[in-house]
Write an enzyme that holds these catalytic residues in place. Structure first.
Site, short mmCIF file in Angstrom:
data_model
loop_
_atom_site.label_atom_id
_atom_site.label_comp_id
_atom_site.label_asym_id
_atom_site.label_seq_id
_atom_site.Cartn_x
_atom_site.Cartn_y
_atom_site.Cartn_z
N SER A 1 0.68 -1.20 -0.09
CA SER A 1 -0.09 -0.04 0.05
C SER A 1 0.84 1.33 -0.05
O SER A 1 1.68 1.56 -0.92
CB SER A 1 -0.98 0.15 1.29
OG SER A 1 -2.18 1.19 1.10
N GLU B 1 -9.97 -3.73 -6.10
CA GLU B 1 -9.47 -2.84 -5.04
C GLU B 1 -9.37 -1.45 -5.88
O GLU B 1 -8.88 -1.33 -6.97
CB GLU B 1 -8.41 -3.16 -4.32
CG GLU B 1 -6.98 -3.26 -5.09
CD GLU B 1 -5.87 -3.47 -4.21
OE1 GLU B 1 -5.69 -2.52 -3.29
OE2 GLU B 1 -5.45 -4.50 -4.15
N HIS C 1 -7.57 -5.72 -0.55
CA HIS C 1 -6.15 -4.78 -0.55
C HIS C 1 -5.26 -5.60 0.35
O HIS C 1 -5.26 -6.09 1.37
CB HIS C 1 -6.65 -3.59 -0.02
CG HIS C 1 -5.55 -2.47 -0.12
ND1 HIS C 1 -4.86 -2.13 -1.03
CD2 HIS C 1 -4.88 -1.83 1.23
CE1 HIS C 1 -3.73 -1.13 -0.61
NE2 HIS C 1 -3.93 -1.22 0.80
#
Length: 297
Positions: A145, A240, A270
């Site tokens: 991320s 996502e 995610h």
């Protein structure tokens, strides 16, 4: 999709996904959910955990007794929060599979420390490992991320500063674009079980408050020129909101001649590989990550 994945998606949709929060509310919310890791650490036999607190590096080190390889791992948390403890299970298994060590780095968070503070700190961590005498061909940089975005930014900075590239890099669902297309975000929003289009837009405002800095490739790595960058593995779920970010990084890297290993899965969420050992898909795909790393020796 496994039963575990279905359960995790139900929980994250209820506890993490939000709409309509202003910057201050979003910081409080994400720090509450990301800084209080509920996960139980189940360390595999032969892996030890130590804290590291040095001028060039603060964080955790998980290692086998005679490590042959080093992973610098940058955790996620929307550039706003996150704790290394969340990643002990995954990092310990990665260390075991690679017969290596994983350094889990901490870095300063926005809004108190906006861009480029986090990228500066991760760059220091790579230089710290080189300073310990680690050979670059034995170092891997990885992250999920926001940590995936920081991983990509660090690869570009390493190249730009004339330092040797690491062996390879791995990103799970990297955040990489300060200029997302609203239509794409909104189309993916319903299927994302963790993040909303709303969260992504607000995080950009928090992390890079100066719009003039958002086109900097260290802030938006999908805009970078990847010439001379090491081999790269990208994992992402087709469900996502950051799916398009990952695709743009893949395309930019391949355009520059970088070898990219691409792993996408439908129906997942995610950064699912982080959920090992609880999630069967995470266990399977972490083995693929280890195989990718070993192959580039």
């Amino acid at each position: 999709m496994s039963i575990q994945a279905t359960l995790i998606k139900a929980v994250t949709r209820r506890t993490i996904k939000r709409y309509g929060l202003d910057e201050e509310q979003l910081v409080r919310h994400l720090r509450k959910v990301f800084n209080n890791s509920p996960s139980l650490t189940l360390m595999p036999f032969g892996v030890k955990l130590n804290k590291v607190n040095q001028p060039g590096f603060e964080g955790d080190r998980l290692s086998v007794s005679d490590p042959q390889m080093t992973v610098l791992y940058i955790h996620g948390g929307a550039y706003i929060g996150g704790v290394t403890k969340t990643y002990h299970n995954m990092a310990a298994r990665l260390a075991k599979q690679l017969k290596g060590e994983v350094y889990l780095a901490t870095y300063p968070f926005a809004p108190e420390h906006p861009f480029p503070a986090a990228t500066d700190r991760v760059m220091e961590a790579y230089e710290y490992l080189l300073g310990l005498g680690k050979a670059p061909e034995d170092i891997v940089i990885a992250g999920d991320s926001a940590g995936g975005g920081l991983t990509l930014a660090t690869l570009l900075r390493i190249r730009d500063q004339g330092l040797p590239q690491p062996r390879c890099a791995v990103t799970f669902s990297p955040g990489s674009n300060c200029f997302p297309e609203d239509s794409i975000l909104d189309a993916l929003d319903p299927s994302d079980a963790m993040l909303s289009a709303d969260i992504i837009r607000t995080v950009i405002d928090i992390y890079v408050p100066d719009p003039a800095q958002r086109s900097n490739p260290y802030a938006s790595p999908c805009l970078g020129d990847y010439s001379g960058i090491c081999p790269l593995m990208i994992t992402v779920s087709t469900d996502e909101v950051l799916y398009s970010d990952a695709k743009r990084v893949r395309d930019a890297a391949q355009k520059s001649g970088v070898e990219v290993e691409w792993l996408e899965r439908g129906g997942l969420f995610h950064v699912w590989p982080v959920m090992t050992p609880l999630l069967p898909e995470a266990r399977q795909d972490l083995k693929k990550v280890s195989a990718f790393i070993r192959r580039h020796g």
